[in-house]
Design a protein around this motif. Sequence first.
Motif, short mmCIF file in Angstrom:
data_model
loop_
_atom_site.label_atom_id
_atom_site.label_comp_id
_atom_site.label_asym_id
_atom_site.label_seq_id
_atom_site.Cartn_x
_atom_site.Cartn_y
_atom_site.Cartn_z
N ALA A 477 0.83 -1.21 0.00
CA ALA A 477 0.00 0.00 0.00
C ALA A 477 0.87 1.25 0.00
CB ALA A 477 -0.93 -0.02 1.21
N ALA A 478 1.93 1.24 0.81
CA ALA A 478 2.81 2.41 0.87
C ALA A 478 3.50 2.66 -0.47
CB ALA A 478 3.86 2.20 1.97
N VAL A 479 3.96 1.59 -1.14
CA VAL A 479 4.62 1.75 -2.43
C VAL A 479 3.63 2.23 -3.49
CG1 VAL A 479 5.78 0.51 -4.30
CG2 VAL A 479 6.42 0.09 -1.92
N THR A 480 2.38 1.75 -3.43
CA THR A 480 1.36 2.21 -4.37
C THR A 480 1.10 3.71 -4.21
OG1 THR A 480 0.29 0.04 -4.35
CG2 THR A 480 -1.02 1.89 -5.14
N LEU A 481 0.98 4.16 -2.98
CA LEU A 481 0.78 5.59 -2.74
C LEU A 481 2.00 6.40 -3.17
CD1 LEU A 481 -0.96 5.50 0.77
CD2 LEU A 481 -2.00 6.05 -1.44
N LEU A 482 3.19 5.85 -2.94
CA LEU A 482 4.41 6.54 -3.37
C LEU A 482 4.42 6.70 -4.88
CD1 LEU A 482 7.21 7.72 -2.78
CD2 LEU A 482 8.13 5.40 -2.95
N GLY A 483 4.01 5.64 -5.59
CA GLY A 483 3.96 5.72 -7.05
C GLY A 483 2.98 6.76 -7.53
N SER A 484 1.91 6.99 -6.78
CA SER A 484 0.90 7.98 -7.18
C SER A 484 1.40 9.41 -6.97
CB SER A 484 -0.38 7.76 -6.37
OG SER A 484 -0.91 6.47 -6.61
N VAL A 485 2.17 9.65 -5.92
CA VAL A 485 2.64 11.01 -5.64
C VAL A 485 4.03 11.27 -6.19
CG1 VAL A 485 1.24 11.10 -3.55
CG2 VAL A 485 3.62 10.38 -3.39
N LEU A 486 4.57 10.30 -6.89
CA LEU A 486 5.94 10.43 -7.40
C LEU A 486 6.17 11.67 -8.25
CD1 LEU A 486 8.64 9.01 -7.23
CD2 LEU A 486 8.02 7.70 -9.27
N PRO A 487 5.22 12.04 -9.14
CA PRO A 487 5.46 13.25 -9.95
C PRO A 487 5.72 14.50 -9.11
CG PRO A 487 3.64 12.00 -10.85
CD PRO A 487 3.98 11.35 -9.54
N ALA A 488 5.11 14.58 -7.93
CA ALA A 488 5.34 15.74 -7.08
C ALA A 488 6.70 15.71 -6.41
CB ALA A 488 4.25 15.83 -6.01
N LEU A 489 7.28 14.52 -6.32
CA LEU A 489 8.57 14.38 -5.65
C LEU A 489 9.75 14.37 -6.62
CD1 LEU A 489 7.62 11.46 -3.20
CD2 LEU A 489 7.56 13.92 -2.73
N ALA A 490 9.45 14.22 -7.92
CA ALA A 490 10.51 13.97 -8.89
C ALA A 490 11.57 15.06 -8.93
CB ALA A 490 9.90 13.78 -10.28
N GLY A 491 11.17 16.30 -8.66
CA GLY A 491 12.13 17.40 -8.76
C GLY A 491 12.91 17.67 -7.48
N ARG A 492 12.64 16.94 -6.43
CA ARG A 492 13.31 17.21 -5.15
C ARG A 492 14.67 16.53 -5.10
NH1 ARG A 492 8.46 16.98 -0.59
NH2 ARG A 492 7.07 18.46 -1.66
N PRO A 493 15.65 17.16 -4.45
CA PRO A 493 17.00 16.58 -4.37
C PRO A 493 17.02 15.20 -3.73
CG PRO A 493 17.03 18.89 -3.72
CD PRO A 493 15.59 18.51 -3.87
N ALA A 494 16.19 14.98 -2.72
CA ALA A 494 16.18 13.69 -2.04
C ALA A 494 15.75 12.58 -3.00
CB ALA A 494 15.25 13.73 -0.84
N TRP A 495 14.75 12.87 -3.85
CA TRP A 495 14.30 11.86 -4.80
C TRP A 495 15.38 11.61 -5.86
CZ3 TRP A 495 12.10 7.72 -6.15
CH2 TRP A 495 11.94 7.39 -7.50
#
Length: 519
Positions: A477-495
């Motif tokens: 479930a956590a990985v599924t949610l991460l995949g859904s919000v990934l576009p918002a995280l793509a530009g961050r240095p940590a990602w």
Amino acid sequence: MELSNMGLLAYMPPLLMMGAALSAAVLRDPKPVFQIGRAMTAVSVIITLIAGGLIYGMGPVTSPLLGIGQVGFSARLDALSVIIMWLVALLSLFIVQFSHNYLDGDERHAVFLGRLYLTIGAVLVFVGAGNVWQLLLGWVGTSLSLHQLLIFYNERPRAIRAARKKFIVARLGDLCLLSAIILLVGAFDTTDIVALGEATQAAMEGGPIPIGATVAAVLVVIAASLKSAVFPFHGWLLEVMETPTPVSALLHAGLLNAGIYLVVRFGPLVFLSTPALVLLILVGGFTALFASTVMITQTSVKVSLAYSSAAHMGFMLMLCGFGAHSVAIMHLVAHSFYKAHAFLSSGSFVEYVQHTGSQKLNKAPKPLSVFVNISLALAMFVTIGSLLGIELTKRPGETALGAIFAMAVAHLLIKGTSDHAPLYVISRTVFAAAAVTLAFFALELTAAALLGNSVAVLPQPNPFTLGIMVMAVLAFAAVTLLGSVLPALAGRPAWRTLYVHLKNGLYANALFDRLIRSS
């Protein structure tokens, strides 16, 4: 357990493939060698279909032991072995045909075909085994013959390195399986696989549980995991691309499945041991999540497919830990056809993506959209399952699988309904999600009907195993949610940092390379 000479029919397909391999050594001309091999694989497909019809009418049978005492060979024909033998024979027919064109003009074409036939024959010996010693012979023989295919181009350093890694991992698996067999024979005083299953079933239902059987169950799981390229022993799988494409297709579509088949064949034994079930769930679940996440960072089509195979193997092992053996076999058959096609058509796929691109989320969906789509996916799952008369909560393992499946459907819905998608796209996505859910239940019911009593059924798991199942579902479930919000995280240095680490597979393969160089 019914003994019958009809069980000897299981020896026909491997003997035919061994004969085809012998023709390659004698004739050395690729054209007749190909024609003989194609004919033998086609006949093998027909024989497995005939065997399926016979056991449907007469029931499963085991051939008499060919040997001395309890040391020898015997073949087992039941729904499980016949389905997998048919799968291997049919896929081999396609791969043999593809190999004829793929290696046309290669001066060692006949040598390749001979090694290919030998490998297919060894797999059929393993799958049709009714005795632990024949099973071990097929298990080791498959690995050794595959090794000869992996080093077919022995002038390629990467091919040799990958084969060396595979050889080390395979020998560890062989040692685990041999040790498990010795413990089982000592604990139950039989080498017949069906008799072993009955003895372990009796022990699970209230009889004394030998310590050797519990240890043997763990060793079987370790052997299966090593064969199926789980983390962190998956590195060799990424580097076998130096071999001809037909080898990759055979490996990913068939040979990796040997680990799952081993666990299902020894199902009652594995159910006897809580540590074995927990190990399957943890190792399989982590491999599935790790490999599927790393897969999306790869730029090479074949490496991406290799990670995909590792993810599927991990997922099937996790299903075995859930006790959903019929579902695992259904997944195995579907994945084999899909992966064989994927490798044999990988070049065409590259051209397709270059011309059409691929679908992706451009930005993270809104929380309300995520909630609505997850709810819709769960509603579809419960409604369709109930209409088909399936008791969704009868078996906790299958309930956990259903929850993971619903998350995958939810992700499909999120991708198709986010970012102001037009109405026709949304309706098409919802229809596709409903069709996928219906297909899932239809395949599950079909697998259960076909396999019948040839696979074991897990009784109610103990609280500890149930807790591990819940943890696995939450992780997905956590990985599924991460995949859904990934576009918002793509530009961050940590990602971006994490992306680099994922692209390198968390450096597990690099550590394996260092270990080999230092040994």
